[in-house]
Scaffold this motif. Structure first.
Motif, PDB file in Angstrom:
ATOM      1  N   LEU A  97       0.826  -1.207   0.000  1.00 23.90           N
ATOM      2  CA  LEU A  97       0.000   0.000   0.000  1.00 23.90           C
ATOM      3  C   LEU A  97       0.860   1.257   0.000  1.00 23.90           C
ATOM      4  O   LEU A  97       0.546   2.236  -0.667  1.00 23.90           O
ATOM      5  N   VAL A  98       1.957   1.222   0.750  1.00 26.85           N
ATOM      6  CA  VAL A  98       2.869   2.367   0.775  1.00 26.85           C
ATOM      7  C   VAL A  98       3.470   2.592  -0.611  1.00 26.85           C
ATOM      8  O   VAL A  98       3.553   3.728  -1.102  1.00 26.85           O
ATOM      9  N   ALA A  99       3.888   1.510  -1.266  1.00 23.85           N
ATOM     10  CA  ALA A  99       4.459   1.626  -2.612  1.00 23.85           C
ATOM     11  C   ALA A  99       3.435   2.201  -3.588  1.00 23.85           C
ATOM     12  O   ALA A  99       3.769   3.016  -4.452  1.00 23.85           O
ATOM     13  N   LEU A 100       2.165   1.777  -3.454  1.00 25.40           N
ATOM     14  CA  LEU A 100       1.111   2.294  -4.321  1.00 25.40           C
ATOM     15  C   LEU A 100       0.937   3.801  -4.134  1.00 25.40           C
ATOM     16  O   LEU A 100       0.896   4.568  -5.106  1.00 25.40           O
ATOM     17  N   PHE A 101       0.853   4.237  -2.873  1.00 25.33           N
ATOM     18  CA  PHE A 101       0.636   5.661  -2.604  1.00 25.33           C
ATOM     19  C   PHE A 101       1.862   6.499  -2.951  1.00 25.33           C
ATOM     20  O   PHE A 101       1.728   7.659  -3.353  1.00 25.33           O
ATOM     21  N   ILE A 102       3.037   5.928  -2.817  1.00 24.88           N
ATOM     22  CA  ILE A 102       4.240   6.654  -3.263  1.00 24.88           C
ATOM     23  C   ILE A 102       4.176   6.870  -4.776  1.00 24.88           C
ATOM     24  O   ILE A 102       4.553   7.925  -5.289  1.00 24.88           O
ATOM     25  N   GLY A 103       3.683   5.869  -5.501  1.00 27.13           N
ATOM     26  CA  GLY A 103       3.494   6.031  -6.948  1.00 27.13           C
ATOM     27  C   GLY A 103       2.509   7.148  -7.253  1.00 27.13           C
ATOM     28  O   GLY A 103       2.742   7.973  -8.133  1.00 27.13           O
ATOM     29  N   PHE A 104       1.374   7.173  -6.504  1.00 30.28           N
ATOM     30  CA  PHE A 104       0.408   8.264  -6.667  1.00 30.28           C
ATOM     31  C   PHE A 104       1.074   9.620  -6.454  1.00 30.28           C
ATOM     32  O   PHE A 104       0.974  10.530  -7.283  1.00 30.28           O
ATOM     33  N   PHE A 105       1.731   9.742  -5.304  1.00 30.99           N
ATOM     34  CA  PHE A 105       2.261  11.043  -4.891  1.00 30.99           C
ATOM     35  C   PHE A 105       3.439  11.494  -5.747  1.00 30.99           C
ATOM     36  O   PHE A 105       3.684  12.692  -5.878  1.00 30.99           O
ATOM     37  N   THR A 106       4.159  10.556  -6.330  1.00 33.41           N
ATOM     38  CA  THR A 106       5.261  10.940  -7.219  1.00 33.41           C
ATOM     39  C   THR A 106       4.725  11.683  -8.435  1.00 33.41           C
ATOM     40  O   THR A 106       5.237  12.738  -8.823  1.00 33.41           O
ATOM     41  N   THR A 107       3.667  11.128  -9.040  1.00 30.55           N
ATOM     42  CA  THR A 107       3.046  11.800 -10.181  1.00 30.55           C
ATOM     43  C   THR A 107       2.445  13.136  -9.775  1.00 30.55           C
ATOM     44  O   THR A 107       2.611  14.148 -10.477  1.00 30.55           O
ATOM     45  N   LEU A 108       1.770  13.164  -8.641  1.00 28.07           N
ATOM     46  CA  LEU A 108       1.168  14.406  -8.167  1.00 28.07           C
ATOM     47  C   LEU A 108       2.223  15.455  -7.848  1.00 28.07           C
ATOM     48  O   LEU A 108       2.026  16.646  -8.098  1.00 28.07           O
ATOM     49  N   PHE A 109       3.345  15.020  -7.287  1.00 30.59           N
ATOM     50  CA  PHE A 109       4.406  15.962  -6.900  1.00 30.59           C
ATOM     51  C   PHE A 109       4.955  16.685  -8.126  1.00 30.59           C
ATOM     52  O   PHE A 109       5.085  17.916  -8.125  1.00 30.59           O
ATOM     53  N   PHE A 110       5.279  15.946  -9.178  1.00 33.02           N
ATOM     54  CA  PHE A 110       5.863  16.583 -10.359  1.00 33.02           C
ATOM     55  C   PHE A 110       4.826  17.460 -11.080  1.00 33.02           C
ATOM     56  O   PHE A 110       5.189  18.507 -11.639  1.00 33.02           O
ATOM     57  N   THR A 111       3.555  17.055 -11.053  1.00 33.00           N
ATOM     58  CA  THR A 111       2.519  17.894 -11.650  1.00 33.00           C
ATOM     59  C   THR A 111       2.354  19.188 -10.853  1.00 33.00           C
ATOM     60  O   THR A 111       2.276  20.286 -11.428  1.00 33.00           O
ATOM     61  N   ALA A 112       2.304  19.060  -9.517  1.00 34.21           N
ATOM     62  CA  ALA A 112       2.189  20.251  -8.676  1.00 34.21           C
ATOM     63  C   ALA A 112       3.415  21.142  -8.818  1.00 34.21           C
ATOM     64  O   ALA A 112       3.300  22.374  -8.788  1.00 34.21           O
ATOM     65  N   ALA A 113       4.602  20.545  -8.996  1.00 28.93           N
ATOM     66  CA  ALA A 113       5.823  21.337  -9.177  1.00 28.93           C
ATOM     67  C   ALA A 113       5.746  22.169 -10.451  1.00 28.93           C
ATOM     68  O   ALA A 113       6.170  23.329 -10.464  1.00 28.93           O
ATOM     69  N   TYR A 114       5.177  21.596 -11.505  1.00 33.79           N
ATOM     70  CA  TYR A 114       5.016  22.364 -12.749  1.00 33.79           C
ATOM     71  C   TYR A 114       4.057  23.531 -12.542  1.00 33.79           C
ATOM     72  O   TYR A 114       4.322  24.656 -12.979  1.00 33.79           O
ATOM     73  N   TYR A 115       2.927  23.258 -11.888  1.00 31.53           N
ATOM     74  CA  TYR A 115       1.962  24.334 -11.642  1.00 31.53           C
ATOM     75  C   TYR A 115       2.560  25.405 -10.732  1.00 31.53           C
ATOM     76  O   TYR A 115       2.269  26.600 -10.883  1.00 31.53           O
ATOM     77  N   PHE A 116       3.373  24.998  -9.766  1.00 38.50           N
ATOM     78  CA  PHE A 116       4.036  25.969  -8.898  1.00 38.50           C
ATOM     79  C   PHE A 116       5.034  26.809  -9.698  1.00 38.50           C
ATOM     80  O   PHE A 116       5.115  28.027  -9.525  1.00 38.50           O
ATOM     81  N   TRP A 117       5.766  26.162 -10.591  1.00 38.90           N
ATOM     82  CA  TRP A 117       6.760  26.859 -11.402  1.00 38.90           C
ATOM     83  C   TRP A 117       6.113  27.887 -12.318  1.00 38.90           C
ATOM     84  O   TRP A 117       6.701  28.934 -12.617  1.00 38.90           O
ATOM     85  N   THR A 118       4.902  27.612 -12.761  1.00 36.99           N
ATOM     86  CA  THR A 118       4.190  28.529 -13.660  1.00 36.99           C
ATOM     87  C   THR A 118       3.181  29.404 -12.908  1.00 36.99           C
ATOM     88  O   THR A 118       2.296  30.005 -13.540  1.00 36.99           O
ATOM     89  N   ASP A 119       3.299  29.463 -11.583  1.00 39.61           N
ATOM     90  CA  ASP A 119       2.437  30.310 -10.740  1.00 39.61           C
ATOM     91  C   ASP A 119       0.956  29.984 -10.888  1.00 39.61           C
ATOM     92  O   ASP A 119       0.096  30.875 -10.908  1.00 39.61           O
TER      93      ASP A 119
END
Length: 324
Positions: A178-200
């Motif tokens: 379950l931890v591995a599954l959620f880490i997979g979720f959050f990895t994708t979310l993290f990079f997407t959120a990082a892009y949105y943060f970078w573009t304000d």
């Protein structure tokens, strides 16, 4: 008998004919009945404006048919590698290509095609997790690519719940999985959120997701003239589901878990057709994945020959109806 001998054959010659089948469909559809198609604007959290603005271009639709061919091959290789069908068969590739060709013909290339690739890879990772129970890497990949598909098409949000539910029933129920599954979720979310943060645009992220999720209208109101084809698919689902249940006791554990994962994916993704609005029928590119395996399992294991012939002809008719 002729149809049944072809359907139950272990020969792979149909796999070599598949490019010519798709090429013939593309030629007939785009040349003899060439229209501008229908624009399917599916702006996910990860979007490609070029695709939304140029779906009508003939060369882009041709490229979409080539991508569809590649996805069909991937679907065959996954079934062949992890052996969750009762025998080797090229039917999953053939069925996926036929059920999905109409979507490319009508809508061209859009986010749903990219999401379909992500879900095929995610299914491959899930089947690997079922077979290789001593490694958490496949579970991580399963979560990562499932979440990526949802970010491409927020209307597939039910697949996140499916990923959580299907894992224990696939023999991967411990805390590390379950931890591995959620880490997979959050990895994708993290990079997407990082892009949105970078573009304000980070604070706009929830609004973009909700607006995209709620845009559109009821699936069954879109192109009502195609409803008869979907009714045929519904009949095939019922017959195939009965066949799977009856024969499940003779399947080995990995096969049962593999086919159950496809049935549960169909249940979660298919249920969204009744309560999530859509802009087009692009979700069929996703639903065709479990359907291709479910239908293949029926046609290679059914015992009533005349019924198999009739249902196969009905399925071909329904696929042709979705193309035109």
């Amino acid at each position: 008998m002729g149809f049944n001998s072809v359907l139950k054959s272990k020969n792979l010659y149909l796999l070599y004919l598949l490019p010519f089948i798709l090429a013939a469909i593309a030629f007939l559809r785009f040349t003899l009945d060439g229209d501008g198609g229908i624009i399917c604007r599916e702006n996910g959290l990860i979007s490609f404006p070029f695709l939304n603005e140029n779906q009508h271009l003939l060369w882009l639709k041709a490229a979409g048919m080539f991508v569809l061919l590649c996805l069909s091959f991937l679907i065959f290789f996954i079934a062949d590698r992890y052996k969750f069908l009762s025998r080797i068969t090229v039917l999953p590739a053939l069925f996926y290509a036929l059920m999905s060709a109409g979507i490319i013909c009508h809508y061209g290339v859009n986010n749903y095609l990219l999401a379909a690739f992500c879900m095929i890879v995610a299914i491959s990772r899930l089947q690997s997790a079922i077979v290789h129970s001593n490694s958490n890497a496949p579970v991580f990949g399963f979560g990562l690519f499932t979440c990526l598909a949802v970010l491409l098409c927020p209307k597939l949000v039910s697949l996140l719940l499916w990923a959580i539910v299907v894992l224990p029933f696939s023999g991967r129920a411990n805390v590390k999985d379950l931890v591995a599954l959620f880490i997979g979720f959050f990895t994708t979310l993290f990079f997407t959120a990082a892009y949105y943060f970078w573009t304000d645009q980070l604070f706009e992220l929830p609004a973009v997701f909700s607006e995209t999720l709620l845009a559109g209208e009821g699936f069954w109101r879109l192109m009502p003239e195609k409803l008869a084809a979907y009714i045929v698919f519904g009949v095939l689902i019922i017959v195939s589901l009965y066949n799977v249940i009856v024969n499940s006791s003779t399947a080995i554990v990995a096969q049962r878990r593999g086919i159950f994962s496809m049935l549960s994916m169909l249940l979660f993704a298919g249920s969204s057709l009744f309560f999530i609005p859509f802009n087009c029928h692009g979700i069929m590119l996703i639903l065709a994945i479990p359907l291709s395996y479910l239908f293949s399992q029926y046609f290679i294991s059914h015992r009533i020959l005349w019924l198999g012939n009739v249902l196969f002809l009905l399925m071909l008719t329904a696929c042709v109806w979705t193309i035109w």
